[in-house]
Design an enzyme around this catalytic site. Structure first.
Site, PDB file in Angstrom:
ATOM      1  CD  GLU A 158       1.409  18.307  -9.933  1.00 27.97           C
ATOM      2  OE1 GLU A 158       2.009  19.285  -9.460  1.00 27.97           O
ATOM      3  OE2 GLU A 158       1.437  17.186  -9.416  1.00 27.97           O
TER       4      GLU A 158
ATOM      5  CE  LYS B 146       4.839  20.088  -6.446  1.00 23.17           C
ATOM      6  NZ  LYS B 146       3.853  19.493  -7.350  1.00 23.17           N
TER       7      LYS B 146
ATOM      8  CG  ASP C 265       1.406  36.895  -1.610  1.00 21.37           C
ATOM      9  OD1 ASP C 265       2.019  35.977  -2.170  1.00 21.37           O
ATOM     10  OD2 ASP C 265       1.950  37.953  -1.256  1.00 21.37           O
TER      11      ASP C 265
ATOM     12  CG  HIS D 174       1.305  12.137 -12.052  1.00 21.46           C
ATOM     13  ND1 HIS D 174       1.084  13.071 -11.079  1.00 21.46           N
ATOM     14  CD2 HIS D 174       2.131  12.704 -12.949  1.00 21.46           C
ATOM     15  CE1 HIS D 174       1.747  14.161 -11.369  1.00 21.46           C
ATOM     16  NE2 HIS D 174       2.390  13.980 -12.503  1.00 21.46           N
TER      17      HIS D 174
HETATM   18  C1  MEV Z   1       3.305  15.720  -6.848  1.00 24.05           C
HETATM   19  O1  MEV Z   1       2.934  16.981  -7.335  1.00 24.05           O
HETATM   20  C2  MEV Z   1       3.104  15.648  -5.359  1.00 24.05           C
HETATM   21  C3  MEV Z   1       3.582  14.348  -4.686  1.00 24.05           C
HETATM   22  O2  MEV Z   1       4.962  14.139  -4.999  1.00 24.05           O
HETATM   23  C4  MEV Z   1       3.385  14.543  -3.214  1.00 24.05           C
HETATM   24  C5  MEV Z   1       3.974  13.424  -2.360  1.00 24.05           C
HETATM   25  O3  MEV Z   1       4.950  12.790  -2.782  1.00 24.05           O
HETATM   26  O4  MEV Z   1       3.466  13.257  -1.253  1.00 24.05           O
HETATM   27  C6  MEV Z   1       2.830  13.171  -5.215  1.00 24.05           C
END
Ligand code: MEV
Length: 458
Positions: A105, A300, A316, A413
């Site tokens: 990513e 995430k 792992d 991003h």
């Molecule tokens: C993207 O990989 C992760 C985010 O969505 C985490 C978040 O929203 O806190 C930017």
């Protein structure tokens, strides 16, 4: 015939003409790698020569390194690359680290580096291992008098430990071993269901093989001893072992990482005051605490940092993911793994997570890049690696939430994703340079990049 049905028939016929009938194959694993590549390319791709060439492009030119990768799994046909990046400037308990991160990513390593730099200037990360207990269970069915089962267990427990002594001998020399075995009555969950709930200390090893070997030995001794236990009826002697396996839920293999600074030092941009930023951070975490949809995405973001370091160090990530998400739901509602607070003018941001990691055994001694990553981390013990990984998660979450409550996520991003789009469009190096300059001053959405690229070309 409806349009949808017509479309389905068309798609079916199209596939029939493009992909000939494929019949099952016997003994695929026994074919050589070349034969496997030939077979898969011929049967499942439309241009078998292109497919073969592509797979071979990713073979390592060093035959020894390639053989190593071939033998990690069954039916290897090629290697699947992920970028390995480095995020420098992580000050953890007053020691400077550069974190190796394997991830695809685009914005993750940049975000980690940015957070590391930010906290480097504010005292760095403080961490602590709160526990290192690993878990494994023998699941079994018992029909009969539970009181008798308890007495039997008390009698047989030393024998269980004794029977595994050849497996535990080396681990004990390293200060680890089996820490306890407890009989758990789970028959309120499922009729006749019981467990031997076993706990372990595995030092620098993740310990999966050690734990599973111990458990299988316990299970076999337990069953054999039950057969010979004279207080049991014939039905009671017939204990059914269902399975013996470690648990990836390790709530007592726990690590904590934290950053803090006076609120007034939280100036992140000219457009937001330090107080307002602190308040927004706290509020964003509070939302992730109470709202599962947000909590999942919030966590995430944490996993972006954690998985990347875990992959780079040959651990792992599926095990860690499963355990962490279970931990996030331990109070009956899926919730944020980080906390944020402002107290007496001090902003604090912390994470507490279960992490069962190893720095010896498994891939750690086999994969050259894993060895390299561990060297860069200065050969950490498993406990040190737990702290480093927790920091990676905390830093990533700080960076993500910081963007979310200030500029929005897309700015950073898309800046990182810009190069991916330009590569997809086939931009030359000169075109890339011009467009990267252009998007320093303009918002980089996908369509804006395509438009600017086409304008530049024409
Ligand atoms: C993207 O990989 C992760 C985010 O969505 C985490 C978040 O929203 O806190 C930017």
């Amino acid at each position: 015939m409806s349009i949808t049905r017509l479309f389905r028939v068309y798609t079916y016929l199209y596939r029939q003409t493009r992909y000939p009938m494929i019949s099952p194959i016997e003994g695929f694993s026994k074919l050589t790698k070349e034969e496997k590549v030939d077979w898969i390319s011929e049967k499942y791709t439309q241009n078998k020569n292109a497919s073969k060439a592509l797979l071979k492009t990713y073979w390592n030119t060093d035959a020894g390194v390639q053989k190593l990768h071939d033998e990690f799994i069954e039916n290897t046909i090629s290697n699947y690359y992920l970028p390995l990046g480095v995020a420098p400037n992580f000050l953890i308990n007053d020691k400077l680290y550069a974190l190796p991160m394997a991830i695809e990513e685009s914005s993750v390593v940049a975000a980690a580096s940015k957070a590391a730099k930010f906290w480097l200037e504010r005292g760095g990360f403080k961490t602590k291992v709160l526990g290192t207990e690993k878990v494994g269970q023998v699941h079994f069915m018992f029909t009969g008098d539970t009181g008798k089962l308890r007495s039997f267990f008390q009698k047989v427990k030393p024998k269980l430990l004794q029977s595994a002594s050849s497996i535990t001998k080396n681990m004990e020399k390293r200060g680890g071993g089996v820490t306890d075995i407890v009989l758990r009555d789970q028959s309120d969950l499922l009729d006749n269901y019981f467990q031997l709930h076993c706990t372990f200390e595995t030092r620098d090893a993740m310990g999966a093989n050690f734990i599973n070997s111990c458990l299988e030995q316990f299970a076999s001794t337990f069953k054999e001893e039950a057969k010979a236990y004279t207080d049991f009826t014939e039905a009671e002697k017939d204990i059914e072992i269902v399975m013996s396996i470690l648990s990836n839920y390790v709530p007592d293999c726990l690590v904590r990482a934290e950053v803090s600074c006076p609120v007034k030092e939280l100036l992140v941009s000219d457009s937001i005051s330090a107080q307002e930023f602190a308040q927004k951070m706290v509020r964003a975490v509070a939302i992730a605490k109470v709202e599962p949809h947000r909590a999942v995405t919030h966590n995430k973001g944490i996993m972006n940092g954690i998985d990347a370091v875990i992959l780079a160090t040959g651990n792992d990530f599926r095990a860690v993911e499963a355990g962490m998400h279970a931990y996030a739901a331990r109070n009956g509602r899926y919730s944020s793994l980080t906390d944020a607070a402002v107290e007496n003018g001090i902003f604090s941001f912390s994470i507490e997570i279960p992490l069962a990691l190893g720095t010896v055994g498994g891939l750690t001694s086999l994969h050259p890049l894993v060895q390299w990553s561990l060297e860069v981390l200065q050969h950490p013990s498993a406990e040190e690696l737990m702290q480093i990984v927790a920091v990676a998660g905390l830093a990533q979450n700080f960076a993500a939430v910081r963007s979310l409550v200030t500029t929005g996520i897309q700015e950073g991003h898309m800046k990182m994703h810009l190069l991916n789009i330009l590569n997809q469009l086939g931009a030359t190096n000169t075109e890339k340079k011009t467009l990267i300059e252009h998007f320093k001053k303009n918002t980089a959405t996908h369509s804006a990049v395509v438009d600017a690229f086409e304008k530049l070309r024409n």
